[in-house]
Scaffold this active site. Sequence first.
Site, PDB file in Angstrom:
ATOM      1  N   ARG A   4      -6.305  11.756  -5.989  1.00  0.00           N
ATOM      2  CA  ARG A   4      -7.567  11.058  -5.782  1.00  0.00           C
ATOM      3  C   ARG A   4      -8.735  12.031  -5.884  1.00  0.00           C
ATOM      4  O   ARG A   4      -9.780  11.694  -6.429  1.00  0.00           O
ATOM      5  CB  ARG A   4      -7.566  10.394  -4.419  1.00  0.00           C
ATOM      6  N   ASP A  27      -6.711  -2.472  -7.584  1.00  0.00           N
ATOM      7  CA  ASP A  27      -7.282  -3.132  -6.411  1.00  0.00           C
ATOM      8  C   ASP A  27      -7.592  -4.577  -6.761  1.00  0.00           C
ATOM      9  O   ASP A  27      -7.849  -4.889  -7.925  1.00  0.00           O
ATOM     10  CB  ASP A  27      -8.566  -2.427  -5.948  1.00  0.00           C
ATOM     11  N   ARG A  32      -3.291   6.878   1.066  1.00  0.00           N
ATOM     12  CA  ARG A  32      -3.785   8.099   1.703  1.00  0.00           C
ATOM     13  C   ARG A  32      -2.819   8.772   2.673  1.00  0.00           C
ATOM     14  O   ARG A  32      -3.038   9.922   3.039  1.00  0.00           O
ATOM     15  CB  ARG A  32      -5.111   7.802   2.423  1.00  0.00           C
ATOM     16  N   TYR A  52     -15.131 -11.092  -0.333  1.00  0.00           N
ATOM     17  CA  TYR A  52     -15.826  -9.822  -0.618  1.00  0.00           C
ATOM     18  C   TYR A  52     -17.036 -10.063  -1.518  1.00  0.00           C
ATOM     19  O   TYR A  52     -18.071  -9.407  -1.381  1.00  0.00           O
ATOM     20  CB  TYR A  52     -14.862  -8.814  -1.253  1.00  0.00           C
ATOM     21  N   ARG A  59       0.824  -1.230   0.000  1.00  0.00           N
ATOM     22  CA  ARG A  59       0.000   0.000   0.000  1.00  0.00           C
ATOM     23  C   ARG A  59       0.850   1.269   0.000  1.00  0.00           C
ATOM     24  O   ARG A  59       0.468   2.275   0.606  1.00  0.00           O
ATOM     25  CB  ARG A  59      -0.938   0.042   1.212  1.00  0.00           C
TER      26      ARG A  59
HETATM   27  O1  CP3 Z   1       0.025  -1.475  -2.485  1.00  0.00           O
HETATM   28  C1  CP3 Z   1      -0.240  -0.576  -3.306  1.00  0.00           C
HETATM   29  O2  CP3 Z   1       0.166   0.599  -3.197  1.00  0.00           O
HETATM   30  C2  CP3 Z   1      -1.029  -0.962  -4.539  1.00  0.00           C
HETATM   31  C3  CP3 Z   1      -2.413  -0.755  -4.486  1.00  0.00           C
HETATM   32  C4  CP3 Z   1      -3.354  -1.675  -3.730  1.00  0.00           C
HETATM   33  C5  CP3 Z   1      -4.581  -1.209  -3.220  1.00  0.00           C
HETATM   34  N1  CP3 Z   1      -5.289  -2.280  -2.764  1.00  0.00           N
HETATM   35  C6  CP3 Z   1      -5.004   0.192  -3.228  1.00  0.00           C
HETATM   36  C7  CP3 Z   1      -6.109   0.633  -2.358  1.00  0.00           C
HETATM   37  C8  CP3 Z   1      -3.298  -3.065  -3.496  1.00  0.00           C
HETATM   38  C9  CP3 Z   1      -2.185  -4.050  -3.783  1.00  0.00           C
HETATM   39  C10 CP3 Z   1      -4.538  -3.424  -2.884  1.00  0.00           C
HETATM   40  C11 CP3 Z   1      -4.889  -4.803  -2.526  1.00  0.00           C
HETATM   41  C12 CP3 Z   1      -6.114  -5.056  -1.762  1.00  0.00           C
HETATM   42  N2  CP3 Z   1      -7.335  -4.459  -1.907  1.00  0.00           N
HETATM   43  C13 CP3 Z   1      -6.236  -6.088  -0.808  1.00  0.00           C
HETATM   44  C14 CP3 Z   1      -5.166  -7.067  -0.436  1.00  0.00           C
HETATM   45  C15 CP3 Z   1      -4.134  -6.479   0.459  1.00  0.00           C
HETATM   46  C16 CP3 Z   1      -4.654  -6.063   1.792  1.00  0.00           C
HETATM   47  O3  CP3 Z   1      -4.545  -4.855   2.090  1.00  0.00           O
HETATM   48  O4  CP3 Z   1      -5.100  -6.934   2.543  1.00  0.00           O
HETATM   49  C17 CP3 Z   1      -7.555  -6.049  -0.320  1.00  0.00           C
HETATM   50  C18 CP3 Z   1      -8.149  -6.953   0.739  1.00  0.00           C
HETATM   51  C19 CP3 Z   1      -8.244  -5.025  -1.029  1.00  0.00           C
HETATM   52  C20 CP3 Z   1      -9.685  -4.626  -0.914  1.00  0.00           C
HETATM   53  C21 CP3 Z   1      -9.795  -3.244  -0.428  1.00  0.00           C
HETATM   54  N3  CP3 Z   1      -9.495  -2.136  -1.172  1.00  0.00           N
HETATM   55  C22 CP3 Z   1     -10.222  -2.815   0.858  1.00  0.00           C
HETATM   56  C23 CP3 Z   1     -10.624  -3.728   1.984  1.00  0.00           C
HETATM   57  C24 CP3 Z   1     -10.176  -1.433   0.849  1.00  0.00           C
HETATM   58  C25 CP3 Z   1     -10.625  -0.499   1.938  1.00  0.00           C
HETATM   59  C26 CP3 Z   1      -9.637  -0.416   3.031  1.00  0.00           C
HETATM   60  C27 CP3 Z   1      -9.000   0.938   3.032  1.00  0.00           C
HETATM   61  O5  CP3 Z   1      -7.780   0.998   3.252  1.00  0.00           O
HETATM   62  O6  CP3 Z   1      -9.734   1.928   2.848  1.00  0.00           O
HETATM   63  C28 CP3 Z   1      -9.681  -1.013  -0.417  1.00  0.00           C
HETATM   64  C29 CP3 Z   1      -9.446   0.386  -0.852  1.00  0.00           C
HETATM   65  C30 CP3 Z   1      -8.070   0.739  -1.306  1.00  0.00           C
HETATM   66  N4  CP3 Z   1      -7.273  -0.027  -2.107  1.00  0.00           N
HETATM   67  C31 CP3 Z   1      -7.404   1.964  -1.036  1.00  0.00           C
HETATM   68  C32 CP3 Z   1      -6.154   1.900  -1.694  1.00  0.00           C
HETATM   69  C33 CP3 Z   1      -5.104   2.969  -1.765  1.00  0.00           C
HETATM   70  C34 CP3 Z   1      -7.980   3.139  -0.261  1.00  0.00           C
HETATM   71  C35 CP3 Z   1      -9.013   3.796  -1.128  1.00  0.00           C
HETATM   72  C36 CP3 Z   1      -9.042   5.291  -1.063  1.00  0.00           C
HETATM   73  O7  CP3 Z   1      -8.117   5.955  -1.580  1.00  0.00           O
HETATM   74  O8  CP3 Z   1     -10.030   5.789  -0.548  1.00  0.00           O
END
Ligand code: CP3
Length: 338
Positions: free
Chosen positions: A32, A69, A23, A145, A19
């Site tokens: 964003r 994602d 943010r 999910y 990640r």
């Molecule tokens: O690592 C990176 O920088 C690459 C981008 C990346 C994102 N999601 C961006 C993201 C990667 C590799 C993921 C994988 C992901 N997404 C997983 C597996 C890894 C983990 O964290 O367990 C999962 C379970 C998801 C599903 C997901 N996406 C969730 C549960 C959420 C909400 C949680 C949160 O942090 O808000 C997301 C949203 C998400 N994916 C964000 C980002 C940067 C935040 C969204 C925003 O900018 O509002």
Amino acid sequence: MLKVLGGETVFPPPLWMMRQAGRYLPEYRETRKQAGSFLDLCYNPDFAVEVTLQPIRRFGFDASILFSDILVVPHALGRDLTFAEGEGPRMTPIEAAEIERLGEGRDFHARLAPVYETVSRLRTELPKETTLIGFCGAPWTVATYMIAGRGTPDQAPSRLFGFREPEAMAMLLARLSEVSAAYLIRQIDAGADVVQIFDSWAGVLDEASFSAWCVEPVADIVRRVRAVHPDTPIIGFPRGAGSLFAGYRQRTGVTALGLDWSVPLSQARDLQAQGAVQGNLDPLRLVAGGRALDDGVDAILKALGGGPLVFNLGHGITPDCPVENVERMVKRVRTAQG
Ligand code: CP3
């Protein structure tokens, strides 16, 4: 990074953060806002390339992970998906009867074309020595999910679904394995040097379910990817697998193991005897900074720095993390003495 994944010891070790685009970075929040929604960010190559490069410019990480994602895969199969502000993903829960026709009539790769374009532009724009990581979610984690329609603390809806409807679960996981492998193959075609498979919810399962729903689908993906791209390293990240990390590399065929912070460093060393490991700093040590951060970094380098290690967090960086703590961590890893 590629040397380490090939089993060589490099010290100080290469580093990146799960990640790393997100943010906690003001420039991410700015892009964003321009993009509108999170999904617009994922599907617009201009924005996706920009946010992927932001942490590389700031910190010079050794690896860059595609910004996207894991849930774009079910989205491309036709499942609805929204990201409610501050609440995480929302989907309409899938029913057993819908699984057989999942993705029918959808042009999966056409819907994901912007992701492939992002990968190929990144490979051109990144410095040559920066490893580009593609990724997908593991079938079990993506399925949680799709079944619950949202994140839950223990994935009870999906565990129950699997116990009550084992054939539907098997069909869903098989379908996700097939499309996820095809998705990774296209990312590698487009220029990804390495791919990582995120099984973020592997830790909630009993031993038999872990074998059937985590190990077998990931092994299937690895077989399919290797049939086309035999030399591309694959990192498996079965978060929370505990004692089931032992055997995961052999059973799935992944090249390297991503470890969460609950894995004791003594166990991590044993796992490292079979190949590269990645991890595993508690992301809250990074938030706290100071002594907690330094001690955490030093302990990992001391225990694992003598073997093939990719330094990383044990899970994603959190939005409240101070940027200066990331700078401190990078400096501490990069200036460490072997
Ligand atoms: O690592 C990176 O920088 C690459 C981008 C990346 C994102 N999601 C961006 C993201 C990667 C590799 C993921 C994988 C992901 N997404 C997983 C597996 C890894 C983990 O964290 O367990 C999962 C379970 C998801 C599903 C997901 N996406 C969730 C549960 C959420 C909400 C949680 C949160 O942090 O808000 C997301 C949203 C998400 N994916 C964000 C980002 C940067 C935040 C969204 C925003 O900018 O509002």
